[in-house]
Structures are given as C-alpha cells and as structure tokens.
Design a protein around this motif. Structure first.
Motif, mmCIF file in Angstrom:
data_model
loop_
_atom_site.group_PDB
_atom_site.id
_atom_site.type_symbol
_atom_site.label_atom_id
_atom_site.label_comp_id
_atom_site.label_asym_id
_atom_site.label_seq_id
_atom_site.Cartn_x
_atom_site.Cartn_y
_atom_site.Cartn_z
ATOM 1 N N ALA A 184 0.830 -1.202 0.000
ATOM 2 C CA ALA A 184 0.000 0.000 0.000
ATOM 3 C C ALA A 184 0.866 1.254 0.000
ATOM 4 N N ALA A 185 1.941 1.241 0.780
ATOM 5 C CA ALA A 185 2.820 2.406 0.870
ATOM 6 C C ALA A 185 3.515 2.688 -0.461
ATOM 7 N N ASP A 186 4.007 1.652 -1.118
ATOM 8 C CA ASP A 186 4.662 1.836 -2.419
ATOM 9 C C ASP A 186 3.683 2.402 -3.444
ATOM 10 N N LEU A 187 2.482 1.856 -3.460
ATOM 11 C CA LEU A 187 1.459 2.258 -4.422
ATOM 12 C C LEU A 187 1.099 3.739 -4.246
ATOM 13 N N ILE A 188 0.804 4.139 -3.022
ATOM 14 C CA ILE A 188 0.410 5.523 -2.763
ATOM 15 C C ILE A 188 1.567 6.482 -3.019
ATOM 16 N N HIS A 189 2.785 6.081 -2.666
ATOM 17 C CA HIS A 189 3.954 6.943 -2.909
ATOM 18 C C HIS A 189 4.076 7.259 -4.398
ATOM 19 N N VAL A 190 3.952 6.253 -5.242
ATOM 20 C CA VAL A 190 4.088 6.463 -6.684
ATOM 21 C C VAL A 190 2.945 7.321 -7.217
ATOM 22 N N LEU A 191 1.716 7.070 -6.779
ATOM 23 C CA LEU A 191 0.597 7.892 -7.221
ATOM 24 C C LEU A 191 0.777 9.347 -6.782
ATOM 25 N N ARG A 192 1.261 9.536 -5.578
ATOM 26 C CA ARG A 192 1.371 10.876 -5.004
ATOM 27 C C ARG A 192 2.448 11.715 -5.674
ATOM 28 N N TYR A 193 3.573 11.082 -6.051
ATOM 29 C CA TYR A 193 4.729 11.856 -6.501
ATOM 30 C C TYR A 193 5.075 11.670 -7.975
ATOM 31 N N SER A 194 4.176 11.065 -8.743
ATOM 32 C CA SER A 194 4.429 10.898 -10.183
ATOM 33 C C SER A 194 3.912 12.074 -11.000
ATOM 34 N N GLY A 195 3.274 13.030 -10.330
ATOM 35 C CA GLY A 195 2.720 14.180 -11.025
ATOM 36 C C GLY A 195 1.311 14.459 -10.543
ATOM 37 N N SER A 196 0.657 15.416 -11.180
ATOM 38 C CA SER A 196 -0.717 15.738 -10.809
ATOM 39 C C SER A 196 -1.615 14.540 -11.053
ATOM 40 N N ILE A 197 -2.773 14.535 -10.401
ATOM 41 C CA ILE A 197 -3.691 13.416 -10.573
ATOM 42 C C ILE A 197 -4.171 13.343 -12.022
ATOM 43 N N GLU A 198 -4.270 14.520 -12.679
ATOM 44 C CA GLU A 198 -4.668 14.534 -14.090
ATOM 45 C C GLU A 198 -3.590 13.879 -14.965
ATOM 46 N N LYS A 199 -2.341 14.192 -14.665
ATOM 47 C CA LYS A 199 -1.243 13.599 -15.436
ATOM 48 C C LYS A 199 -1.180 12.089 -15.244
ATOM 49 N N VAL A 200 -1.283 11.640 -13.996
ATOM 50 C CA VAL A 200 -1.208 10.198 -13.721
ATOM 51 C C VAL A 200 -2.385 9.476 -14.369
ATOM 52 N N ALA A 201 -3.570 10.063 -14.270
ATOM 53 C CA ALA A 201 -4.736 9.451 -14.913
ATOM 54 C C ALA A 201 -4.514 9.360 -16.423
ATOM 55 N N GLY A 202 -3.886 10.413 -16.995
ATOM 56 C CA GLY A 202 -3.608 10.397 -18.419
ATOM 57 C C GLY A 202 -2.702 9.244 -18.832
ATOM 58 N N LEU A 203 -1.754 8.889 -17.973
ATOM 59 C CA LEU A 203 -0.885 7.748 -18.257
ATOM 60 C C LEU A 203 -1.700 6.457 -18.340
ATOM 61 N N PHE A 204 -2.661 6.319 -17.422
ATOM 62 C CA PHE A 204 -3.531 5.146 -17.441
ATOM 63 C C PHE A 204 -4.417 5.143 -18.685
ATOM 64 N N VAL A 205 -4.955 6.298 -19.023
ATOM 65 C CA VAL A 205 -5.846 6.383 -20.184
ATOM 66 C C VAL A 205 -5.094 6.018 -21.457
ATOM 67 N N ASP A 206 -3.859 6.469 -21.583
ATOM 68 C CA ASP A 206 -3.054 6.101 -22.753
ATOM 69 C C ASP A 206 -2.884 4.596 -22.847
ATOM 70 N N ARG A 207 -2.619 3.957 -21.701
ATOM 71 C CA ARG A 207 -2.455 2.504 -21.701
ATOM 72 C C ARG A 207 -3.774 1.793 -22.011
ATOM 73 N N ILE A 208 -4.858 2.299 -21.454
ATOM 74 C CA ILE A 208 -6.166 1.683 -21.699
ATOM 75 C C ILE A 208 -6.542 1.807 -23.168
ATOM 76 N N ARG A 209 -6.274 2.964 -23.752
ATOM 77 C CA ARG A 209 -6.622 3.177 -25.162
ATOM 78 C C ARG A 209 -5.777 2.333 -26.115
ATOM 79 N N SER A 210 -4.639 1.840 -25.637
ATOM 80 C CA SER A 210 -3.817 0.965 -26.481
ATOM 81 C C SER A 210 -4.508 -0.368 -26.745
ATOM 82 N N GLY A 211 -5.452 -0.730 -25.875
ATOM 83 C CA GLY A 211 -6.157 -2.000 -26.034
ATOM 84 C C GLY A 211 -5.365 -3.206 -25.565
#
Length: 304
Positions: free
Chosen positions: A202-229
C-alpha cells in the motif's frame, strides 16, 4: 534459511540497504549478459526510479530490501546465454535460497557486507495458470515464480541510466535499468495488495501515485495505456483491486478499507486522529485517480 518477513513500518527500512539493492541489481544484470535487456524490474526498488528524490517536493522513498525481476522465458528459450545462467549467478556470489530445507531456485540471496544481505526474486507471468507456481528455466537449475499479469512490464516500462559500484570491488558500472512504468507498477502493486494485504504494498502504491505528477497527469498515463487495447484483463483486475481496497462502496467507506489502513500503519503514528487523516488521504487519492480516469475516457468518447 526461511523466508524473512518484510518490515511492517517505514522505520524498518534503511537507505543503506536500498543502495545495496541497487548495487546488487547492477551486479545481477552483468550475470545475464546479452539477455539483460529483456529483464524488467518490479517491486520496491522501482519507486527510486519512477519518483526520484527531489526535496522538498518529492521525499525519498522508504526503500526496499530485495530485488524483484520479471524474466521473459520465451526470449530466454530462444538464446544460448541462458544455459550458463546459474553458473553466472554463482560466479557473482549469488546463492540459492533454502526454504525449510528445500532449495528455492527462483529466490537467490547475495551477501553485500557483514550486515546486509539482499534477496533477489526471479518472476514470470502466470499466463492461464494459477499464480504462485515455479517454472524452470529450461536446462537450468534456475526457476521463476509465476505472478498474475507480470507480462505487462515487457510492454509497459521505462528506462533509466543507473550507476553504482558493483559488489566485491567490481568497479563502477553504468547501465540501463528497465522497470515497470506508473500504470504497470500501480496495477501490479494493487493486485499484490489485494492478495496479501501487506503494509509495504500500500505504501509503495500511494507513494508512486502521489509523486508521479498531478492526478490529471497520472490518470492520463492510465488512459493512454487503456486506449492501447493491450493487457485489458490486467487493467480490469488492477482497477477492481484499487476499488476493493481503497474506495467507498456498499460495504464501507474507503478510508476504512484494507489499503488505506495498511498505508497509514506503514507510516505509523500513535495519534488516532493522524491515523484517520492518513487513511482518508490514501483513500481520497485513489478515488480521485479512478474518477479522473473515467472523466478522461468519457472525454475521448465525446464527438469533436
């Protein structure tokens, strides 16, 4: 030698051990020769590279005491270099782990100095089979533990040039390390947390979400991966695990869930109010991420 239990709180981790893990990683890469480009780093060393320390905005990650590597057995099977892998590992001081009197050839240990020993775990994708099995690397006294959806890191990864002193005075090595990117790391950590409910996951997961950029930026990384199919089953399982362990539902509020509590406990406090605030932060961050992913996906669907 039996399997060690991971520390339950941040206080149990030491920066010197994390540096020893990095030195062990580069020493390990040298054992794989031409195959090192096929290796993918996962686990607790990854945040060191995904979210490099940059005070005060990005604090240092708690660290790790082991090195987790995903092998691509299909690629290994095509070459000849894998045939000498066990000898290469032994020649660099790695020793097979012994569990209850039995050799675990997917788990190796490396003594760094009289105080520090690093554990190396060799992993592979479970495919259609149940995770938790060991699969032999053909022709070798080396195996890999099967992990659900581990293959996503062969496609979803980042690279970073890393320098460290090789063990046993081998000199300064500069090498490319390939490691899980943010979506892959979060997905695999969420699934691990869902399965074993360890504070460190849990600590590793939250640390990466918190410090990888804004929530919009991190969500965008997921959306790019999801759109790849690609790897949609992994995405689905990872998102479900995040919801189950952090989010509000008919069973309870997100801050009461296992993931939020595990995160707060890892960062241990004796103050009940601080504990609850930390739990609420973790749950809120994950829920905000999932909501932002949905928002961005909906925006993509809307006609121009």
């Amino acid at each position: 030698m039996g399997k060690e239990l991971k520390p339950r709180t941040a206080a149990g981790y030491n920066a010197d051990v994390t540096v020893a893990c990095e030195r062990t990683l580069l020493t390990l890469l040298s054992a794989f020769g031409n195959l090192k480009d096929t290796l993918r780093l996962v686990g607790g060393l990854v945040p060191r590279y995904l979210t490099p320390e940059a005070p005060p905005e990005v604090p240092s990650h708690a660290g790790t005491s082991d090195v987790d590597i995903v092998l691509n057995l299909e690629v290994l099977a095509e070459g000849d270099e894998y045939r000498s892998l066990a000898e290469q590992l032994k020649g660099r001081g790695f020793v097979r782990w012994v569990e209850d009197g039995k050799v675990a050839s997917w788990r190796w240990r490396r003594k760094v100095d009289e105080h520090i020993e690093v554990v190396v775990e060799l992993l592979r994708d479970a495919g259609e089979e149940n995770p938790g099995r060991t699969v032999n690397v053909s022709g070798e006294a080396v195996s890999a533990l099967t992990i659900k959806h581990a293959k996503i890191v062969h496609d979803w990864y980042q690279e970073r040039t890393v320098s460290a002193q090789l063990l046993d005075g081998g000199g300064l090595s500069v090498d490319q390390v390939r490691f899980a990117d943010v979506p892959a790391f979060v997905i695999l950590k969420a699934i691990a947390l869902d399965q074993r409910q360890e504070n460190k996951d849990a600590a590793d997961l939250i640390h990466v979400l918190r410090y990888s950029g804004s929530i919009e930026k991190v969500a965008g990384l997921f959306v790019d991966r999801i759109r790849s199919g690609m790897h949609m089953a992994a995405v689905s399982d990872g998102m479900a695990a995040l919801k189950r362990r952090f989010c509000d539902d008919e069973y309870g509020e997100g801050f009461e869930k296992v993931g939020a509590v595990a995160y707060a406990r890892f960062h241990g406090t004796d103050d009940d109010d601080d504990q609850v605030r930390t739990q609420r932060y973790a749950a809120g961050l994950v829920q905000a991420l999932l909501e932002q992913i949905d928002t961005q996906l909906e925006a993509v669907k809307e006609p121009a």
